[in-house]
Scaffold this motif. Sequence first.
Motif, PDB file in Angstrom:
ATOM      1  N   ILE A   6       0.722  -1.501  -0.279  1.00 34.51           N
ATOM      2  CA  ILE A   6      -0.441   0.006   0.101  1.00 34.51           C
ATOM      3  C   ILE A   6       0.736   1.394   0.355  1.00 34.51           C
ATOM      4  O   ILE A   6       2.510   1.386   0.442  1.00 34.51           O
ATOM      5  CB  ILE A   6      -1.073  -0.133   1.241  1.00 34.51           C
ATOM      6  N   LYS A   7       0.049   2.294   0.144  1.00 32.05           N
ATOM      7  CA  LYS A   7       0.765   3.471   0.313  1.00 32.05           C
ATOM      8  C   LYS A   7       1.439   3.918   1.572  1.00 32.05           C
ATOM      9  O   LYS A   7       0.346   3.262   1.911  1.00 32.05           O
ATOM     10  CB  LYS A   7      -0.252   4.680  -0.816  1.00 32.05           C
ATOM     11  N   PRO A   8       2.025   4.534   1.709  1.00 39.43           N
ATOM     12  CA  PRO A   8       3.042   4.629   3.045  1.00 39.43           C
ATOM     13  C   PRO A   8       1.495   5.487   4.012  1.00 39.43           C
ATOM     14  O   PRO A   8       1.851   5.243   5.174  1.00 39.43           O
ATOM     15  CB  PRO A   8       3.872   5.233   3.053  1.00 39.43           C
ATOM     16  N   PHE A   9       1.159   6.663   3.340  1.00 39.89           N
ATOM     17  CA  PHE A   9       0.244   7.713   4.153  1.00 39.89           C
ATOM     18  C   PHE A   9      -0.478   6.836   4.567  1.00 39.89           C
ATOM     19  O   PHE A   9      -1.136   7.416   5.681  1.00 39.89           O
ATOM     20  CB  PHE A   9       0.290   8.654   3.727  1.00 39.89           C
ATOM     21  N   LYS A  10      -0.879   5.286   4.143  1.00 42.55           N
ATOM     22  CA  LYS A  10      -2.450   4.934   4.394  1.00 42.55           C
ATOM     23  C   LYS A  10      -2.077   3.945   4.992  1.00 42.55           C
ATOM     24  O   LYS A  10      -2.917   3.139   6.502  1.00 42.55           O
ATOM     25  CB  LYS A  10      -2.909   4.083   2.938  1.00 42.55           C
ATOM     26  N   LEU A  11      -1.191   3.149   6.384  1.00 41.77           N
ATOM     27  CA  LEU A  11      -0.851   3.234   6.925  1.00 41.77           C
ATOM     28  C   LEU A  11      -1.742   2.375   8.199  1.00 41.77           C
ATOM     29  O   LEU A  11      -2.307   1.469   8.741  1.00 41.77           O
ATOM     30  CB  LEU A  11       1.285   2.557   7.383  1.00 41.77           C
ATOM     31  N   GLU A  12      -1.372   3.698   8.876  1.00 42.03           N
ATOM     32  CA  GLU A  12      -2.120   4.072  10.141  1.00 42.03           C
ATOM     33  C   GLU A  12      -4.380   3.671  10.107  1.00 42.03           C
ATOM     34  O   GLU A  12      -4.654   2.880  10.404  1.00 42.03           O
ATOM     35  CB  GLU A  12      -2.236   5.143  10.641  1.00 42.03           C
ATOM     36  N   THR A  45       6.596  -3.624   6.504  1.00 40.33           N
ATOM     37  CA  THR A  45       8.267  -3.156   5.809  1.00 40.33           C
ATOM     38  C   THR A  45       8.423  -2.705   4.783  1.00 40.33           C
ATOM     39  O   THR A  45       7.184  -2.191   4.091  1.00 40.33           O
ATOM     40  CB  THR A  45       8.509  -5.094   5.532  1.00 40.33           C
ATOM     41  N   GLU A  46       8.989  -1.652   4.894  1.00 39.46           N
ATOM     42  CA  GLU A  46       8.891  -0.635   3.706  1.00 39.46           C
ATOM     43  C   GLU A  46       9.975  -1.266   2.952  1.00 39.46           C
ATOM     44  O   GLU A  46      10.870  -1.996   2.656  1.00 39.46           O
ATOM     45  CB  GLU A  46      10.040   0.573   4.594  1.00 39.46           C
ATOM     46  N   VAL A  47       9.343  -1.184   1.382  1.00 45.14           N
ATOM     47  CA  VAL A  47       9.645  -1.655   0.423  1.00 45.14           C
ATOM     48  C   VAL A  47       9.100  -0.722  -0.699  1.00 45.14           C
ATOM     49  O   VAL A  47       8.806   0.217  -0.274  1.00 45.14           O
ATOM     50  CB  VAL A  47       8.856  -3.454  -0.015  1.00 45.14           C
ATOM     51  N   PRO A  99       7.976   4.399  -2.867  1.00 44.63           N
ATOM     52  CA  PRO A  99       8.361   4.118  -1.633  1.00 44.63           C
ATOM     53  C   PRO A  99       6.737   4.035  -1.545  1.00 44.63           C
ATOM     54  O   PRO A  99       5.831   4.085  -2.157  1.00 44.63           O
ATOM     55  CB  PRO A  99       8.741   5.036  -1.178  1.00 44.63           C
ATOM     56  N   LYS A 100       6.353   2.348  -0.994  1.00 45.92           N
ATOM     57  CA  LYS A 100       5.596   1.788  -0.655  1.00 45.92           C
ATOM     58  C   LYS A 100       6.184   0.518   0.696  1.00 45.92           C
ATOM     59  O   LYS A 100       7.126   0.771   1.425  1.00 45.92           O
ATOM     60  CB  LYS A 100       5.357   0.509  -1.628  1.00 45.92           C
ATOM     61  N   VAL A 101       4.418  -0.306   1.311  1.00 48.30           N
ATOM     62  CA  VAL A 101       4.682  -0.526   2.963  1.00 48.30           C
ATOM     63  C   VAL A 101       4.123  -1.730   2.606  1.00 48.30           C
ATOM     64  O   VAL A 101       3.077  -1.921   1.784  1.00 48.30           O
ATOM     65  CB  VAL A 101       3.988   0.271   3.830  1.00 48.30           C
ATOM     66  N   GLY A 124      -2.624   0.099  -5.355  1.00 42.65           N
ATOM     67  CA  GLY A 124      -1.557  -1.238  -4.253  1.00 42.65           C
ATOM     68  C   GLY A 124      -2.185  -2.668  -5.081  1.00 42.65           C
ATOM     69  O   GLY A 124      -2.750  -2.712  -5.608  1.00 42.65           O
ATOM     70  N   LYS A 125      -1.915  -3.836  -4.186  1.00 40.84           N
ATOM     71  CA  LYS A 125      -2.569  -5.143  -4.436  1.00 40.84           C
ATOM     72  C   LYS A 125      -2.236  -5.979  -3.177  1.00 40.84           C
ATOM     73  O   LYS A 125      -1.803  -5.165  -1.984  1.00 40.84           O
ATOM     74  CB  LYS A 125      -1.005  -5.844  -5.389  1.00 40.84           C
ATOM     75  N   ILE A 126      -3.313  -6.990  -3.427  1.00 36.77           N
ATOM     76  CA  ILE A 126      -3.142  -7.454  -1.686  1.00 36.77           C
ATOM     77  C   ILE A 126      -3.244  -9.378  -2.429  1.00 36.77           C
ATOM     78  O   ILE A 126      -3.752  -9.551  -3.410  1.00 36.77           O
ATOM     79  CB  ILE A 126      -4.666  -7.200  -0.901  1.00 36.77           C
ATOM     80  N   PHE A 127      -2.087  -9.668  -1.852  1.00 39.03           N
ATOM     81  CA  PHE A 127      -1.938 -11.439  -2.118  1.00 39.03           C
ATOM     82  C   PHE A 127      -2.689 -12.050  -0.356  1.00 39.03           C
ATOM     83  O   PHE A 127      -2.166 -12.150  -0.134  1.00 39.03           O
ATOM     84  CB  PHE A 127      -0.550 -11.577  -2.508  1.00 39.03           C
ATOM     85  N   ILE A 128      -3.375 -13.329  -1.083  1.00 38.08           N
ATOM     86  CA  ILE A 128      -4.059 -14.343  -0.628  1.00 38.08           C
ATOM     87  C   ILE A 128      -3.172 -15.741  -0.542  1.00 38.08           C
ATOM     88  O   ILE A 128      -3.255 -16.331  -2.049  1.00 38.08           O
ATOM     89  CB  ILE A 128      -5.255 -14.183  -0.550  1.00 38.08           C
TER      90      ILE A 128
END
Length: 112
Positions: free
Chosen positions: A8-14, A31-33, A57-59, A89-93
Amino acid sequence: MKQITAVIKPFKLEEVREALAGCGVTGLTVTEVKGFGRQKGHTELYRGAEYVVDFLPKVKVEVVVKSEDVDRCVEAIVSAARTGKIGDGKIFITAVERVVRIRTGEENETAV
């Protein structure tokens, strides 16, 4: 059990962390990626010189949940992380075969 990996985008982490807490998730790994997808990179200007930033930068947020909780957690991540713009971003399951809590030796769902 399933592992949900969200990039995801870093500012969306919280917001994502709070949404997952609302789903009953008690622990996660962040993890910062850096990376790119369709968003590619972008051009920036530094001291008068233009250069291309290929990796953005992504998280990466990783959680392991019971299989029956996956859909609820994915919906929570999507609603918290979505901006409607490219690069959300993306989600993997993925399936998790076994989990062991190191401190107590508990296994699988009791270890999560």
